[in-house]
Design a protein around this motif. Structure first.
Motif, mmCIF file in Angstrom:
data_model
loop_
_atom_site.group_PDB
_atom_site.id
_atom_site.type_symbol
_atom_site.label_atom_id
_atom_site.label_comp_id
_atom_site.label_asym_id
_atom_site.label_seq_id
_atom_site.Cartn_x
_atom_site.Cartn_y
_atom_site.Cartn_z
ATOM 1 N N SER A 57 -85.020 24.478 28.345
ATOM 2 C CA SER A 57 -84.677 25.539 29.288
ATOM 3 C C SER A 57 -83.713 25.083 30.370
ATOM 4 N N ASP A 58 -83.820 23.843 30.833
ATOM 5 C CA ASP A 58 -82.895 23.358 31.856
ATOM 6 C C ASP A 58 -81.465 23.334 31.316
ATOM 7 N N ASP A 59 -81.321 22.847 30.089
ATOM 8 C CA ASP A 59 -79.992 22.830 29.479
ATOM 9 C C ASP A 59 -79.476 24.243 29.262
ATOM 10 N N ALA A 60 -80.343 25.119 28.783
ATOM 11 C CA ALA A 60 -79.939 26.497 28.531
ATOM 12 C C ALA A 60 -79.452 27.157 29.813
ATOM 13 N N GLU A 61 -80.140 26.880 30.916
ATOM 14 C CA GLU A 61 -79.718 27.437 32.204
ATOM 15 C C GLU A 61 -78.355 26.898 32.609
ATOM 16 N N GLU A 62 -78.142 25.594 32.402
ATOM 17 C CA GLU A 62 -76.851 24.983 32.739
ATOM 18 C C GLU A 62 -75.718 25.610 31.928
ATOM 19 N N PHE A 63 -75.933 25.761 30.616
ATOM 20 C CA PHE A 63 -74.883 26.311 29.764
ATOM 21 C C PHE A 63 -74.645 27.783 30.049
ATOM 22 N N ALA A 64 -75.704 28.508 30.416
ATOM 23 C CA ALA A 64 -75.536 29.918 30.766
ATOM 24 C C ALA A 64 -74.642 30.061 31.996
ATOM 25 N N GLY A 65 -74.773 29.135 32.925
ATOM 26 C CA GLY A 65 -73.903 29.158 34.101
ATOM 27 C C GLY A 65 -72.459 28.926 33.730
ATOM 28 N N TYR A 66 -72.220 27.937 32.856
ATOM 29 C CA TYR A 66 -70.848 27.691 32.385
ATOM 30 C C TYR A 66 -70.289 28.916 31.668
ATOM 31 N N GLU A 67 -71.128 29.503 30.819
ATOM 32 C CA GLU A 67 -70.684 30.648 30.014
ATOM 33 C C GLU A 67 -70.281 31.822 30.895
ATOM 34 N N ASP A 68 -71.081 32.111 31.887
ATOM 35 C CA ASP A 68 -70.764 33.201 32.797
ATOM 36 C C ASP A 68 -69.454 32.933 33.539
ATOM 37 N N ALA A 69 -69.283 31.703 34.000
ATOM 38 C CA ALA A 69 -68.064 31.353 34.729
ATOM 39 C C ALA A 69 -66.832 31.437 33.828
ATOM 40 N N ILE A 70 -66.962 31.035 32.575
ATOM 41 C CA ILE A 70 -65.834 31.096 31.643
ATOM 42 C C ILE A 70 -65.428 32.544 31.401
ATOM 43 N N LYS A 71 -66.403 33.415 31.170
ATOM 44 C CA LYS A 71 -66.085 34.822 30.940
ATOM 45 C C LYS A 71 -65.349 35.420 32.140
ATOM 46 N N ARG A 72 -65.798 35.077 33.328
ATOM 47 C CA ARG A 72 -65.141 35.597 34.532
ATOM 48 C C ARG A 72 -63.726 35.033 34.660
ATOM 49 N N ASN A 73 -63.582 33.728 34.378
ATOM 50 C CA ASN A 73 -62.270 33.102 34.544
ATOM 51 C C ASN A 73 -61.268 33.541 33.491
ATOM 52 N N ILE A 74 -61.740 33.916 32.321
ATOM 53 C CA ILE A 74 -60.814 34.434 31.308
ATOM 54 C C ILE A 74 -60.070 35.643 31.861
ATOM 55 N N VAL A 75 -60.786 36.511 32.554
ATOM 56 C CA VAL A 75 -60.148 37.680 33.156
ATOM 57 C C VAL A 75 -59.343 37.280 34.387
ATOM 58 N N ASP A 76 -59.945 36.467 35.270
ATOM 59 C CA ASP A 76 -59.276 36.108 36.523
ATOM 60 C C ASP A 76 -57.980 35.335 36.286
ATOM 61 N N LEU A 77 -57.982 34.442 35.315
ATOM 62 C CA LEU A 77 -56.836 33.556 35.113
ATOM 63 C C LEU A 77 -55.863 34.050 34.053
ATOM 64 N N HIS A 78 -56.337 34.894 33.120
ATOM 65 C CA HIS A 78 -55.497 35.158 31.950
ATOM 66 C C HIS A 78 -55.189 36.632 31.681
ATOM 67 N N TRP A 79 -55.855 37.573 32.354
ATOM 68 C CA TRP A 79 -55.552 38.980 32.091
ATOM 69 C C TRP A 79 -54.339 39.416 32.898
ATOM 70 N N ASN A 80 -53.391 40.077 32.208
ATOM 71 C CA ASN A 80 -52.193 40.585 32.867
ATOM 72 C C ASN A 80 -52.223 42.103 32.809
ATOM 73 N N ASP A 81 -52.377 42.729 33.985
ATOM 74 C CA ASP A 81 -52.486 44.188 34.040
ATOM 75 C C ASP A 81 -51.225 44.881 33.555
#
Length: 823
Positions: free
Chosen positions: A624-648
């Protein structure tokens, strides 16, 4: 910040609850699980020990044992001097201009049938290969070789056929009664080789005379002393490093006969070519043995390998029964694994589907040898300065790559003729259909790849192991670099395995391993075994994951980029002006000029998929500790894909780079790279970015074609330019990812469900029908397909990821959904 941490913690536990599959800690039962793991491993290795694992050859058999016995087949039309020298077949070559070749049916545990349509030699060859379990050394095997003249062949077509066996490493291999045979001009009847090695024990190989074979007539005086109805056997001892050069050694041996004939009969009275090009009859001891026969018209003979520890030797009768039973069992198991859905559930697609899958599995190879690696660790390899690609090239010139310690790899190959070696990002796609047919086989290959990882977590993207594999690779591509990545597609296979595990109903399989069918699915029947496999892999998965994060990081902080996370950004290393070979999308257009501040949208998407897969594995294993760590990375990656790479403005995902004013800007090239967030599953069904992605896929002015989705938009100025490798052609692996993502959206309630279903249904038909049409027209699956004509192009017999059409045909058809799209 506190609420963000709380949200990540909550997300981790929600995901853990969704993905957990009986995560258990074994105490009293640990010994039982360990015994089961060992029992299955032993049975699996015996079942898979032998195979046509020299997949670069038209037919080459070896065990999964380093430096052991190997056997193969060579042939040529024999009545023409030029044909004998030009058309002597051995290794699969595009230049051979075959009318088609490959496995019509093949199961890695039982065997199958290969057909070879050799137009230039005017001969069709059928090879039935079977495996017979029994004994203590991986069982026995046999092959029936049949030659049939093609319609345009003369009635008295002469064919010379050479079977050979080699032994590398300790042991013995010899022709039986070789001292008695040495004085004979040739041998009659069956030829028997016997041998012994530490791993295989004692064995024998019978090459039968076959039923009612005919032989060319010969009136030349030489035929009185060496008749063409005899079998010629040449035994020799050569350096072990040259054993793979069987054809060269054969020609060198034939040269001796030629020189003897020239000396005896003179240049004006040479024997006919079918007699002249035979090996001298010198049966005996050695580590290389040639068994040669010359036939007229159709022919047939058997090759029977019998392990002395097996209950009984293999006979031609045994082989006949196995051929019949294997054909029935393969059809049954294939239909069970790949139940073709409408509109591909008709008879005309059956042969096609079996052929595609069989060639994928029949292309599995076993490799052992050393690779060449540059471990100089030059600082230029970090690619941090402007002009980094030039500095990196200079560093490569200074480096002194070395051969590493040899290791083994069990892997599919993309193409037996052009790419007969392991490719990291290809392999994940290869294993997707294999996982449906034989879970244990897929896991075995998966473990082999992860076992090739070094201490840092790096896996070489091309596995060029040993001299034979190296011979097929241009020198400039032989060296591997420990800072070069490749798309982590093996993690896709892990996710599919978890899906299967979650959907399966565990049985009471306590390790009853009688029969190949039990082995194929035992991981889904016994949850303890499946979890044991995942536990053994987990440390390697984590090691590679953090290697990715450490070596392929992208710079957010230095350029004041606005993003949810300052850490979740990535950049491929190995960039040049025109290429990023490491990305897999070799010549796909990128920012010009290259810049160390680049961020690549495809790479962050791959890392997002990788993170999700690892989080799911951790959840299943109860970490569970690892799963929590990876879930944090996953959430941040999804957000950064839009923040860094989406062009309106462009309504697409884009790479980012730094302009002349040191500002972060987008570089947008619509195509496979811009689709990667969608293909990696990083967009939610209600994502604001999803509809523009679906619109792009369905736009015929951009990516849509009647044959599949193009790699680059027709509107892009780079479309079809320069190498045009990933700048317009249709690739089946990415079309499969598109279809899978459309299927996921189409089966999930959301505002774009109907649009996804419509795109999915049309694209699925277009892709399958075009690959099928080209297979019927040319006899081959192809590396890529032309977006304007649908014609197959580049590498022929590309039975690697193009075989994903088998999986696509087995995907459910999606009728139009109720409801409507968001306008």
């Amino acid at each position: 910040m506190g609420w963000q941490l709380s949200l990540s913690f909550l997300l981790a536990w929600i995901l853990l609850a969704l993905d957990t599959v009986d995560a258990k800690h074994y105490d009293d039962g640990a010994d039982d699980v360990s015994r089961l793991v060992n029992k299955v491993a032993k049975a699996n290795n015996e079942s898979l020990l032998w195979g046509p694992y020299k997949s670069n050859l038209y037919f080459g058999v070896q065990p999964r044992i380093p430096k052991s016995i190997a056997a193969g087949l060579m042939w040529s039309r024999a009545d023409d001097y030029e044909a004998l020298q030009k058309n002597f077949r051995h290794t699969c070559e595009q230049s051979d201009e075959m009318a088609g070749y490959g496995w019509d049916e093949y199961d890695a545990r039982t065997g199958g049938r290969e057909t070879i349509h050799d137009a230039n030699n005017q001969l069709d060859i059928t090879i039935d290969f079977v495996k017979i379990p029994g004994g203590k050394h991986g069982g026995s095997w046999a092959a029936r070789v049949k030659g049939t003249p093609r319609e345009d062949a003369p009635e008295d077509l002469s064919t010379t056929v050479v079977f050979y066996a080699t032994l590398e490493g300790p042991g013995r291999l010899e022709v039986n009664d070789w001292e008695a045979e040495r004085s004979k001009a040739g041998s009659e009847g069956n030829i028997r080789l016997s041998g012994v090695t530490p791993e295989l024990g004692r064995f024998m190989i019978d090459v039968t005379a076959g039923p009612d074979n005919d032989h060319p007539e010969c009136s030349h005086p030489s035929c009185e002393t060496k008749p063409l109805d005899k079998t010629f056997v040449a035994s020799m001892e050569i350096p072990s490093e040259a054993l793979w050069q069987s054809k060269i050694m054969l020609f060198a041996t034939m040269r001796q006969s030629f020189q003897e004939a020239l000396q005896e009969y003179g240049e004006q009275n040479l024997p006919p070519p079918e007699r002249l090009f035979t090996v001298p009859h010198i049966p005996g001891k050695g580590n290389m043995h040639f068994v040669q026969r010359v036939f007229r018209g159709a022919f047939e003979f058997d090759i029977l390998f019998s392990s002395k520890s097996a209950p009984v030797p293999v006979t031609s009768e045994t082989l006949t029964k196995r051929i019949q039973s294997n054909a029935k069992s393969f059809s049954k198991n294939f239909d069970k694994a790949f139940s073709r859905k409408s509109p591909f559930n008709t008879a005309e697609y059956t042969e096609f589907s079996k052929n595609m899958f069989s060639n994928l599995v029949g292309g599995i190879g076993y490799f052992y040898g050393s690779g060449i690696v540059d471990r100089s660790a030059a600082p230029e390899n970090d690619e941090l300065d402007e002009g980094f690609w030039e500095e990196a090239a200079e560093a490569r010139e200074r480096a002194k790559p070395e051969e590493e310690q040899p290791h083994e790899l069990f892997t599919c190959v993309p193409s037996r003729s052009f790419f007969p070696r392991g490719f990291l990002w290809d392999e994940g796609f290869h294993l997707i259909p294999i996982l449906d047919y034989d879970v244990e086989l897929a896991l075995d290959i998966l473990k082999s790849w992860f076992s090739s990882m070094d201490e840092d977590g790096w896996i070489a993207r091309e596995q060029i192991l040993g001299l034979e594999a190296r011979n097929k690779v241009p020198p400039e591509f032989r060296v591997q670099y420990p800072h070069y990545a490749n798309p982590p597609t093996l993690f896709m296979v892990l996710e599919l395995f978890l899906d299967k595990l979650k959907a399966s109903k565990p049985g009471k399989n306590d390790g009853d391993l009688n029969g190949a069918d039990r082995l194929r699915s035992i991981d889904l029947e016994n949850r303890d075994l499946a979890l044991a496999h995942l536990r053994s892999l987990y440390p390697l998965l984590k090691r590679q994951y953090f290697w990715f994060r450490r070596t392929q990081w992208g710079d957010v902080k230095s350029y004041d980029r606005e993003a949810y996370s300052t850490k979740e950004a990535y950049r491929w290393r190995g960039r040049t002006v025109m290429h990023i070979l490491t990305s897999g999308f070799d010549d796909y257009p990128r920012a010009q000029p290259p810049h160390p501040g680049e961020l690549h949208v495809d790479l962050i998407s791959w890392v997002g998929m990788m993170t999700r897969a690892l989080r799911r594995v951790a959840s299943v294993l109860g970490k569970s500790d690892d799963a929590e760590e990876f879930a944090g990375y996953e959430d941040a990656i999804k957000r950064n894909i839009v923040d860094l790479h989406w062009n309106d403005a462009a309504q697409t995902f884009c790479d980012a780079t730094i302009d002349e004013y040191e500002e972060s800007v987008h570089v947008c090239h619509k195509g496979y790279v811009s689709l990667m967030p969608f293909l990696a599953g990083m967009l939610a069904p209600d994502s604001p970015q999803l509809k523009p992605v679906l619109d792009l896929i369905g736009d015929s002015a951009e990516l849509w074609s009647d044959y599949g989705i193009r790699s680059l938009s027709k509107k892009d100025p780079n479309y079809g330019k320069d190498e045009n490798y990933w700048r317009s052609p249709i690739w089946i692996n990415i079309n499969y990812m598109i279809l899978k993502s459309l299927f996921d959206v189409g089966t999930t309630p959301g505002p774009h469900q109907s649009q996804a279903r419509q795109l999915y249904s049309s694209l699925r038909k277009n892709v399958v029908n075009n690959v099928f049409r080209e297979w019927k027209r040319t006899g081959y699956a192809w590396e890529q397909y032309n977006p304007d004509t649908g014609n197959g192009q580049r590498t022929q017999h590309f039975t690697g990821w193009t075989s994903l059409v088998v999986k696509i045909m087995a995907m459910d058809d999606l009728p139009a959904a109720a409801g409507h799209d968001e306008l």
